[in-house]
Design an enzyme around this catalytic site. Structure first.
Site, PDB file in Angstrom:
ATOM      1  N   GLY A 237       8.363   4.442 -70.402  1.00 32.17           N
ATOM      2  CA  GLY A 237       7.469   3.316 -70.638  1.00 32.17           C
ATOM      3  C   GLY A 237       7.641   2.788 -72.053  1.00 32.17           C
ATOM      4  O   GLY A 237       8.325   3.401 -72.883  1.00 32.17           O
TER       5      GLY A 237
ATOM      6  N   LYS B 272     -10.698   7.484 -68.764  1.00 28.75           N
ATOM      7  CA  LYS B 272     -10.154   8.135 -69.967  1.00 28.75           C
ATOM      8  C   LYS B 272     -11.136   9.169 -70.515  1.00 28.75           C
ATOM      9  O   LYS B 272     -10.731  10.245 -70.965  1.00 28.75           O
ATOM     10  CB  LYS B 272      -9.816   7.077 -71.020  1.00 28.75           C
ATOM     11  CG  LYS B 272      -8.656   6.170 -70.606  1.00 28.75           C
ATOM     12  CD  LYS B 272      -8.260   5.202 -71.712  1.00 28.75           C
ATOM     13  CE  LYS B 272      -7.040   4.375 -71.299  1.00 28.75           C
ATOM     14  NZ  LYS B 272      -6.532   3.534 -72.383  1.00 28.75           N
TER      15      LYS B 272
ATOM     16  N   GLY C 187       5.973   5.285 -74.435  1.00 34.32           N
ATOM     17  CA  GLY C 187       6.620   6.591 -74.267  1.00 34.32           C
ATOM     18  C   GLY C 187       8.009   6.642 -74.879  1.00 34.32           C
ATOM     19  O   GLY C 187       8.393   7.635 -75.507  1.00 34.32           O
TER      20      GLY C 187
END
Length: 312
Positions: free
Chosen positions: A18, A137, A21
């Site tokens: 990503g 989250k 990432g």
């Protein structure tokens, strides 16, 4: 003894193909950490991702085949490292549950950095208009804490690639040249960070005891501005005054409710940051957090004004 104290911890990046990432993996390698990337087998057949993986491999990363839904491969990968950083996208946040379970089972992880990289979910209260974006989250945070896994949460607020290219104008792809919409009174400050810089700050935390079991907030000077200030900076750069249209909190909420999900999410994020002030309405130290640019003053980063120069 001195040699072992200076040894860099080994890091496993989950989600290394990503946008964030990939930057995390590069930053890890640049900082001389032994770097491992967990890669799904299907990823190798994607041309763009495959090129990125080749770059990481050529730079010294070790690519491990596995997935968040294959516990065996997860545990095997985790056992090779001391640090796990997850950077899956927001739709996959709850897919971190098997990763947390595997970290617990492996029993060797000294720090887990879950996939957050936005507003602090525990401080962002917007009455479910975000379709659970932040509550998911928070759910991952509570699970990490309940399992007793050492952690660092990274709250970097907005990425510069989001909203700033339009000067916080929903639906636009480039900054306005004639008129601009300002939400609320325009005085509430938001924060923007480039993904590459978020990665550098994140990797700096992994062996730092000052960030253990803390939230790392990123609010560096030059990256914290109100909408009025952003417009003023842009006007100065283009040498022109823009016509300003102010949208009240009530009108923005009405527009959010009238616009179907997910098309309203851009406005939801604007409401959270630039109307309610959830990025900057609290003191970092008083909340028990730490601020990245205070801890790591040597790290250079892209400021908003220099990023706006690229849009001229």
């Amino acid at each position: 003894m001195e040699e072992s104290r200076k040894a860099k911890s080994s890091i496993l990046i989950v989600g290394a193909t990503g946008r964030l990432g990939f930057e995390l993996a590069k930053a890890s390698l640049q900082a001389s950490h032994p770097t491992f990337c967990l890669i799904r087998s299907s990823t190798f057949s994607d041309a763009t991702k495959s090129r990125n993986l080749q770059f990481l491999s050529d730079s010294g990363a070790i690519l491990l085949q596995g997935s968040l839904h294959d516990e065996g491969s997860l545990v095997e990968a985790i056992k090779q490292v001391k640090i796990v950083i997850c950077a899956v996208n927001s739709k996959q946040v709850l897919d971190q549950k098997p990763l947390i379970s595997a970290i617990k089972k492996a029993g060797c992880i000294e720090r887990f950095i879950p996939s957050e990289f936005g507003l602090d979910p525990d401080k962002t209260c917007i009455s479910e208009m975000d379709q659970g974006f932040y509550s998911r989250k928070s759910e991952i945070r509570r699970l990490v804490e309940a399992e007793g896994i050492p952690y660092t949460y990274v709250s970097c607020n907005f990425f510069m690639s989001y909203l700033i290219p339009s000067l916080v104008q929903p639906g636009l792809k480039s900054p306005p040249r004639d008129k601009v919409t300002i939400f609320g009174d325009g005085n509430v400050k938001g924060v923007f960070m480039k993904e590459r810089d978020v990665a550098a700050f994140t990797i700096s935390t992994v062996d730092d005891p000052r960030t253990l079991n803390k939230v790392l907030y990123l609010r560096p000077p030059g990256n914290v501005y109100s909408m009025n200030e952003l417009v003023e900076i842009w006007e100065h750069k283009i040498g022109k005054q823009l016509e300003k249209i102010y949208v009240s909190e009530e009108d923005l909420l009405k527009k959010i409710k009238e616009t179907p999900y997910p098309d309203n999410m851009e406005m939801v994020f604007i409401y959270a940051a630039f109307v309610k002030g959830f990025q900057t309405c609290f003191e970092v130290e008083a909340s028990g957090g730490v601020e990245g640019s205070v801890l790591y003053p040597h790290l250079r980063y892209t400021t908003i004004t220099s990023y706006l120069d690229t849009l001229l």
